[in-house]
Design a protein around this motif. Sequence first.
Motif, short mmCIF file in Angstrom:
data_model
loop_
_atom_site.label_atom_id
_atom_site.label_comp_id
_atom_site.label_asym_id
_atom_site.label_seq_id
_atom_site.Cartn_x
_atom_site.Cartn_y
_atom_site.Cartn_z
N ASP A 132 21.32 37.17 102.28
CA ASP A 132 21.66 36.75 103.16
C ASP A 132 20.36 37.23 104.57
O ASP A 132 19.82 37.41 104.70
N ASP A 133 20.99 35.95 105.31
CA ASP A 133 20.57 35.58 106.58
C ASP A 133 21.13 37.17 107.53
O ASP A 133 20.40 37.81 108.21
N GLU A 134 21.54 37.93 107.62
CA GLU A 134 21.81 38.63 107.86
C GLU A 134 21.09 39.65 107.34
O GLU A 134 22.38 40.65 106.40
N GLN A 135 20.19 40.77 107.87
CA GLN A 135 19.78 41.83 107.10
C GLN A 135 19.24 42.81 108.30
O GLN A 135 19.23 42.09 108.91
N LYS A 171 17.05 42.00 110.73
CA LYS A 171 17.77 41.54 112.46
C LYS A 171 18.78 42.53 113.10
O LYS A 171 18.90 42.21 114.84
N TYR A 227 16.99 43.66 116.88
CA TYR A 227 17.92 43.39 117.65
C TYR A 227 18.07 44.88 118.81
O TYR A 227 18.06 44.48 120.20
N ARG A 258 27.24 45.87 117.97
CA ARG A 258 26.53 44.38 116.43
C ARG A 258 26.33 44.97 115.52
O ARG A 258 25.94 45.88 115.06
N VAL A 289 25.41 43.89 111.10
CA VAL A 289 24.63 42.67 110.63
C VAL A 289 24.10 43.89 109.70
O VAL A 289 23.98 44.34 109.01
N GLY A 290 25.52 42.46 108.20
CA GLY A 290 25.15 42.31 107.22
C GLY A 290 26.37 43.41 107.12
O GLY A 290 26.77 43.71 107.10
#
Length: 538
Positions: free
Chosen positions: A392-395, A398, A402, A505, A507-508
Amino acid sequence: MRPDECNVTGKALTPDAAQRIQRLAVLARELWLIPILLLATVVRVYGSTASAIWCDEGSSLLMSQYSPSLIWLHSAHDVHPPLYFLLLHTWIDVFGNGIFSIRFMSVLTGLGTVALGVWLVSLIATRRAAVLAGVLLAMLPIAVRYSQEVRMYSLMGFWLLGATIALVYWVKNPARHRYLVIYALLMTASFYTHYFTALCVLSHWTYLLMIRGEKNRLIARPAWWLANSAIVLMYTPWIPGLIDLMQHTEQLKAGGDVGWIPPVTGYSLPSTIWQFLNLTDGLELNRAIYFSLPVALALIAGVVCRRDQGPHKLHVLLVIYTFLPLIVVFLVSWAMPLLVERYLMFSALGLPLIMAIVIDHLERHSRYTAMAALALLLLVELGGLKTNYQTDDEQFDKLVSYVNEHYVANDRIVVSDLFWYFGYRYYNTTGALPLLYTPPQANGASGRPGDYGFGTLVNGDAEKIYLDSLEQLGTSTSRVWLVSSSEPPDDFAPIPGNWTNVSTRNVGDTQVRLYTVHAPSQARLAHTKGEQGTKQID
């Protein structure tokens, strides 16, 4: 005089020169191994940095930060022996702790395992079978997966395949005791790497018991008993720590370090086979297809054993090495769940070796059947590699990035669980030590980790990092980052009344929330402004 003992002028070569030429000739014949190792390198390096560091990898990294003496101490309280962590400590000292570097250590042992697999098959079968074994082992999904992880499973496979090769050499040449010396050293190294090494010992002893009717009765030889006694002797320094760990099993269960493995079912055994070859449990497949793979492998193993007419039954050894640990763990798991595919990765390495021997035999009788079997197996493996490379891009990295970007001096960072905490420590660049949220349990008992399991890595900093309640932060802190799972329930509820959420936020499957903390009077003012803002919106 043989031709290779003459030079181009017809003059006789010296013995040393003739020996060098013979060595070069042997190497020239083995050049086919180079493309196999290149293939193994490509599939292991590709995507090796794509996934974020997860809990177990983070714990490896945190363990490796200690001095060797403290690694020994903390590993005695962990559920794994110390050798991998000691090697990782040295590796990081030399090559740094970048994500490519720390995972490349496992890549290297994975490549070594491929070379050892080829070596083993060349000892017990044909050169063609060895080539096939190299290709199939290079692409074995479970081996690739754990050649890309900062854990000890790839290293364990390397030690145990090497020990099995040493055993084969000794079986063929029982008078050569140096092979048993190598065997004892490799097995000891593996015992210091993972406790499941005992299953490989069981496999080797079972094999020797099965051929006890042979005239040499290898299992009764004093040299064999001395080699195994040497293993025990070299492992003696670790035995007190192992006994101490076993005495604290309940504490490990309370901390979630053991006891998390789900109970087995009738599907667990075939699903593990699918995990080895395809990195999926296979349960989404048609039932006929789902059961066909493990049943076919069982039949193939039986045929391989039955057809083994060699004086030492070395094909039988390979089958026992591959299947006995899996069967034993499956049976034991009905009483105490232990069946986790990565713990048995070392035995999974035997599957492509067995298949290579079978395909080589098929080719002598029906080339098309052999090609079809090879193509089908490669198709299954390619599917597993595709699964391995899907990320997944959202790991989690990330999410930490942030916070790193928006962190300001004196912010506090609170992580809800050890599962996220170790990875957070790896990616954190703020200079602030993240806090670990440890609220009391529902029965009033402390929520802090124990001294065994993962807790051993953080208990030394208990006064610095443990946070039993959010109110402990007081009003001297102006901003707080809360890191947790994004799934309900909220790990941090209830949030103090004088905290105001200013950003969230996701993320995943993780979440970070930023709160500002107000003094009581400021909190009432902020609450009033919030109500007025709500009325205006209405």
